[in-house]
Write an enzyme that holds these catalytic residues in place. Structure first.
Site, PDB file in Angstrom:
ATOM      1  N   ASP A  51       0.844  -1.199   0.000  1.00  0.00           N
ATOM      2  CA  ASP A  51       0.000   0.000   0.000  1.00  0.00           C
ATOM      3  C   ASP A  51       0.883   1.253   0.000  1.00  0.00           C
ATOM      4  O   ASP A  51       0.387   2.375  -0.052  1.00  0.00           O
ATOM      5  CB  ASP A  51      -1.022  -0.002   1.149  1.00  0.00           C
ATOM      6  CG  ASP A  51      -0.377  -0.105   2.508  1.00  0.00           C
ATOM      7  OD1 ASP A  51       0.857  -0.211   2.593  1.00  0.00           O
ATOM      8  OD2 ASP A  51      -1.130  -0.073   3.514  1.00  0.00           O
ATOM      9  N   SER A  52       2.221   1.039  -0.027  1.00  0.00           N
ATOM     10  CA  SER A  52       3.155   2.136  -0.283  1.00  0.00           C
ATOM     11  C   SER A  52       2.885   2.724  -1.672  1.00  0.00           C
ATOM     12  O   SER A  52       3.413   3.790  -2.007  1.00  0.00           O
ATOM     13  CB  SER A  52       4.607   1.653  -0.178  1.00  0.00           C
ATOM     14  OG  SER A  52       4.800   0.476  -0.946  1.00  0.00           O
ATOM     15  N   ASP A  90      -1.144  -6.112  -0.432  1.00  0.00           N
ATOM     16  CA  ASP A  90      -1.610  -5.492   0.822  1.00  0.00           C
ATOM     17  C   ASP A  90      -3.111  -5.253   0.783  1.00  0.00           C
ATOM     18  O   ASP A  90      -3.634  -4.742  -0.220  1.00  0.00           O
ATOM     19  CB  ASP A  90      -0.939  -4.116   0.997  1.00  0.00           C
ATOM     20  CG  ASP A  90       0.312  -4.181   1.848  1.00  0.00           C
ATOM     21  OD1 ASP A  90       0.508  -5.165   2.580  1.00  0.00           O
ATOM     22  OD2 ASP A  90       1.107  -3.217   1.775  1.00  0.00           O
ATOM     23  N   LYS A 120      -1.449  -9.470   2.518  1.00  0.00           N
ATOM     24  CA  LYS A 120      -0.719  -9.043   3.726  1.00  0.00           C
ATOM     25  C   LYS A 120      -1.592  -8.060   4.493  1.00  0.00           C
ATOM     26  O   LYS A 120      -2.224  -7.192   3.893  1.00  0.00           O
ATOM     27  CB  LYS A 120       0.613  -8.391   3.346  1.00  0.00           C
ATOM     28  CG  LYS A 120       1.357  -7.801   4.553  1.00  0.00           C
ATOM     29  CD  LYS A 120       2.812  -7.509   4.249  1.00  0.00           C
ATOM     30  CE  LYS A 120       3.073  -6.170   3.588  1.00  0.00           C
ATOM     31  NZ  LYS A 120       2.616  -5.005   4.377  1.00  0.00           N
ATOM     32  N   GLU A 122      -1.692  -5.728   8.434  1.00  0.00           N
ATOM     33  CA  GLU A 122      -0.864  -5.196   9.524  1.00  0.00           C
ATOM     34  C   GLU A 122      -1.537  -5.436  10.872  1.00  0.00           C
ATOM     35  O   GLU A 122      -2.726  -5.154  11.034  1.00  0.00           O
ATOM     36  CB  GLU A 122      -0.650  -3.681   9.324  1.00  0.00           C
ATOM     37  CG  GLU A 122       0.097  -3.339   8.046  1.00  0.00           C
ATOM     38  CD  GLU A 122       0.328  -1.829   7.882  1.00  0.00           C
ATOM     39  OE1 GLU A 122      -0.053  -1.053   8.784  1.00  0.00           O
ATOM     40  OE2 GLU A 122       0.880  -1.441   6.833  1.00  0.00           O
ATOM     41  N   GLU A 189       9.013  -4.635  10.378  1.00  0.00           N
ATOM     42  CA  GLU A 189       9.455  -3.340   9.853  1.00  0.00           C
ATOM     43  C   GLU A 189      10.029  -2.470  10.965  1.00  0.00           C
ATOM     44  O   GLU A 189       9.385  -2.249  12.011  1.00  0.00           O
ATOM     45  CB  GLU A 189       8.270  -2.623   9.167  1.00  0.00           C
ATOM     46  CG  GLU A 189       8.676  -1.262   8.600  1.00  0.00           C
ATOM     47  CD  GLU A 189       7.695  -0.689   7.584  1.00  0.00           C
ATOM     48  OE1 GLU A 189       6.737  -1.384   7.197  1.00  0.00           O
ATOM     49  OE2 GLU A 189       7.919   0.469   7.179  1.00  0.00           O
TER      50      GLU A 189
END
Ligand code: KIV
Length: 271
Positions: A51-52, A90, A120, A122, A189
Site C-alpha cells: 500500500d506504499s 496489501d 498481507k 498489519e 518493519e
C-alpha cells in the site's frame, strides 16, 4: 511444452522450505506491469503490491488514502507481468480492521479480482479474528509487525518501534500468535536487529525484514527506493542500487535539448 510451464513458481511452501534450508528470501514491491516484469526477471522470490503505492504512485503522505479498488487495479497490473515470484498484495487501511466478515470479503476480492496469490495485513492480537477467518477460507496471509504504517496516526512518528521492553514483548507474543493462526510469513518493519533475530529464531514461519537487521529470513525494500527514484527518502536501512532520479531527469533534459535544437528526430529517425 511452453517456456512458461518450465518456470518453477515460488509458493508459500517454497518460502517455508527456504527458511528451513537457511536460504535468504528476497522481496521487492511493484505496482505496475512493466516494473513487475523486470523485478520478476531479476529473480526476486516474492513481489509485494504494497500500500506504499499510496506514497510512491499516488503522492500521498501516508498509506491511508489508497482504496481496495485501487489496490486491486495495481495487483491486476502486476500479476500480468509475473511468471515466477509469489505475489503478495496489501489489504489497505479500513478494509479488514472493523470486523472479520469484512476482512474476508476484502481478501476474497483481492484474490478473485486482483489475482493475488496471497494477502498481507498489519497487526497482531487486535486483528486475530480477521486473520483466522481469512486463513480458514484458504487464503494465504502474510503478517506485518513493528512499524505498521497504517497506524501512523497512533504512533505519531516513523521512528524505530519496539525499543522498550513492553512493546518488544507484545511484538514477540504477536509473532507467535500469527504463526499459530497459520500466517505463512511475517514482515518485521523498523525494529531493533536483536529483537528481529530473536523473533526469527522463535517462530517456524519466515520473517521478512525492512529496517530489521540481517538476521531476518529475508529482506524487502520498496522498488522506487532501491533504484533511487525517491530522492527525498534516505532512511539508514535503505541501500540504493541505482540513482535513477539523476539518470531519468538527465535523459529528459537531454531529450528536451535535442528537440529544441531540432537535432531530434534526424533523417534516420524519420520515414
Ligand atoms: O507497503 C509496503 O511497501 C510495505 C513494505 C514496506 C513491507 O508494506
Amino acid at each position: 511444452m511452453s517456456v512458461h510451464s518450465e518456470i518453477k513458481k515460488i509458493t508459500t511452501e517454497t518460502l517455508r522450505k527456504m527458511k528451513f534450508d537457511k536460504e535468504k528470501i528476497t522481496m521487492l514491491t511493484a505496482y505496475d506491469f512493466t516494473t513487475a516484469k523486470m523485478v520478476d526477471a531479476g529473480g526476486v522470490d516474492s513481489i509485494l503490491i504494497g500500500d506504499s503505492a499510496a506514497n510512491v504512485m499516488a503522492g500521498f503522505e501516508t498509506t491511508l488514502p489508497i482504496t481496495l479498488d485501487q489496490m486491486i487495479y495495481h495487483t491486476q497490473c502486476v500479476v500480468r507481468g509475473v511468471e515466477r515470484a509469489l505475489v503478495v498484495a496489501d489489504l489497505p487501511f479500513g478494509t479488514y480492521q472493523s470486523n472479520p466478515e469484512k476482512a474476508l470479503e476484502s481478501a476474497v476480492r483481492m484474490m478473485k479480482e486482483g489475482g493475488a496469490h496471497s494477502i498481507k495485513i498489519e497487526g497482531g492480537a487486535e486483528i486475530e479474528e480477521s486473520i483466522r477467518k481469512i486463513v480458514n477460507a484458504g487464503i494465504p496471509v502474510m503478517g506485518h509487525l513493528g512499524l505498521t504504517p497504517q497506524s501512523i496516526y497512533k504512533f505519531g512518528t516513523y521512528k524505530v518501534r519496539a525499543k522498550e521492553d513492553a512493546e518488544a514483548e507484545k511484538l514477540m507474543s504477536d509473532a507467535k500468535l500469527l504463526e499459530e493462526l497459520g500466517c505463512f510469513a511475517l514482515v518485521l518493519e523498523k525494529i531493533p536487529a536483536d529483537l528481529a533475530k530473536k523473533v526469527s529464531e522463535s517462530i517456524s514461519i519466515p520473517t521478512i525484514g525492512i529496517g530489521a537487521g540481517p538476521d531476518c529470513d529475508g529482506q524487502v525494500l520498496v522498488y522506487h527506493d532501491m533504484v533511487g527514484m525517491n530522492q527525498g527518502f534516505s532512511p539508514k536501512f535503505l541501500r540504493r542500487y541505482l540513482d535513477l532520479y539523476t539518470e531519468i531527469t538527465g535523459a529528459v533534459s537531454h531529450y528536451v535539448k535535442d528537440v529544441k535544437s531540432a537535432d531530434f528526430p534526424n533523417k534516420s529517425e524519420s520515414y
